[in-house]
Design an enzyme around this catalytic site. Structure first.
Site, PDB file in Angstrom:
ATOM      1  N   GLY A  69       0.625  -1.285  -0.212  1.00 44.58           N
ATOM      2  CA  GLY A  69      -0.081   0.104  -0.316  1.00 44.58           C
ATOM      3  C   GLY A  69       1.129   1.325  -0.483  1.00 44.58           C
ATOM      4  N   THR A  70       2.485   1.476   0.597  1.00 46.63           N
ATOM      5  CA  THR A  70       2.932   2.320   0.756  1.00 46.63           C
ATOM      6  C   THR A  70       3.724   2.996  -0.837  1.00 46.63           C
ATOM      7  OG1 THR A  70       3.262   2.331   3.556  1.00 46.63           O
ATOM      8  CG2 THR A  70       4.868   3.357   1.611  1.00 46.63           C
ATOM      9  N   CYS A 318       3.574   0.644  11.849  1.00 47.99           N
ATOM     10  CA  CYS A 318       4.548   1.479  11.614  1.00 47.99           C
ATOM     11  C   CYS A 318       4.857   2.357  12.389  1.00 47.99           C
ATOM     12  CB  CYS A 318       3.798   2.236  10.224  1.00 47.99           C
ATOM     13  SG  CYS A 318       2.217   3.122  10.012  1.00 47.99           S
TER      14      CYS A 318
END
Length: 367
Positions: A69-70, A318
């Site tokens: 996704g990043t 994260c």
């Protein structure tokens, strides 16, 4: 270990794990090769592309695989530096994979405006129109928040943007498998996914792109992914993501029902056994609970739960180790004291009532 942190990551579905092992063993050939084994790898990749597309109501040629996704978010946002218009609007509770990227590219003349949220964590749509400028080139609002589970009115946002012909990107990493995701209904231009959030492998994600002509490549190399993402494909990861997407949509109603039942049961027990706890109720993703224990530091709570073989978190994985107040919880109006006493509990498809009972019993003893 009893695992209650599915918003951070999910265990790989056994069928996905089995399929990935089979692919790594038998179909290792480069899918760009023209010989038979390479063509077989290509067929498997394209099947997975169709599986992901079907899960979100897209066509297969609109799906591009990434490392997660990043990267998918980065792919969309870095394109702005090449554009004439350089104003972007985001919500104030976006994931760092959006907000930090925009901070990084400010040196290229990017201007960012933020939409605030209410105490439920939902964007104040009435602010959006006031923020739009002639230079606005993109709006990016996550579909569902990773800390409090607040679900955003993406369809309504797009209806406003249509009038101004401004594209909309949504980070839907937390959404698939927990709420309906249909790109045609939402009418978004870009949508990011990550396999490890829905019982697939880590290191693989996808970007939905309504019109390929609106996007350039982020990673330059070969002509893989129709020229939008260079690099030899992660075949087993892609196949794993495809199967996980198929399984999560096939079983979505049953899994959601279980998540809601666990959530309801947990909150009933909290009200009875831990009456001083504060549940930050939102129109949330099923099974994701943000709850505070005033006067109790969340890091200490997590450490003691860990000793009891229970895994929870106090925010996004994260940001692990970060003891600062959460910016998301600040945005919904929580004081620093309450903020720093907050845990995130996110149930998964395999959690049970008995496990929830053990969590309540352990929390009661600790608190």
């Amino acid at each position: 270990m009893i695992y209650f942190d599915h918003s951070a990551t999910t265990p790989i579905h056994p069928d996905v794990l089995k399929k990935m092992h089979e692919v790594n063993r038998d179909f290792f050939a480069n899918p760009s090769s023209i010989y038979k084994t390479g063509r077989k790898s290509r067929l498997l990749v394209e099947k997975a592309r169709t599986q992901v597309a079907n899960a979100i109501g897209a066509s297969s040629e609109q799906i591009y695989f990434s490392s997660g996704g990043t990267e998918a978010n980065n792919h969309v946002l870095w394109q702005i530096i090449k554009q004439e218009k350089k104003h972007v609007i985001i919500s104030e509770i976006e994931h760092p994979a959006v907000s930090k990227v925009l901070k990084e590219i400010e040196i290229y003349g990017i201007e960012v405006s933020t939409i605030s949220v209410n105490d439920q964590g939902v964007v104040k749509i009435e602010e959006l129109i006031d923020l739009i400028k002639d230079e606005t080139t993109l709006v990016s609002v996550m579909m569902a928040n990773n800390e409090i589970g607040a679900i955003q009115p993406i369809k309504k946002i797009k209806q406003i943007l249509k009038k101004y012909e401004i594209p909309l990107h949504t980070d839907a990493v937390q959404a698939l498998g927990k709420i309906k995701v249909d790109v045609k209904e939402l009418d978004v231009d870009y949508l990011s996914l990550s396999a490890h959030k829905f019982y697939g492998p880590k290191g693989i994600g996808a970007l939905y792109v309504k019109d390929k002509n609106d996007l350039g490549s982020l990673i330059i190399g070969g002509n893989q992914e129709s020229g939008l993402r260079g690099g030899t494909e992660n075949i087993s990861g892609i196949i794993g993501m495809g199967l996980a997407a198929e399984l999560v949509t096939k079983n979505q109603d049953r899994w959601i029902k279980n998540l809601k039942e666990l959530e309801r049961y947990f909150l009933e027990k909290v009200e009875h056994h831990l009456p001083h706890a504060i549940h930050h109720k939102t129109d949330n993703l099923p099974g994701l609970i943000s709850i505070s224990f005033p006067g109790k530091n969340s890091n200490i709570l997590m450490a003691k739960l860990d000793r009891a073989d229970i895994a929870v978190s106090n925010g996004p994985a994260c940001s692990s180790g970060n003891i600062k107040p959460s910016s998301v919880l600040k945005a919904i109006g929580l004081s620093d004291d309450v903020n720093l006493s907050t845990l995130r509990i996110s149930f998964g498809k395999n959690n049970t009532i008995e496990e929830v009972d053990y969590l309540i019993k352990t929390l009661k003893e600790i608190v």
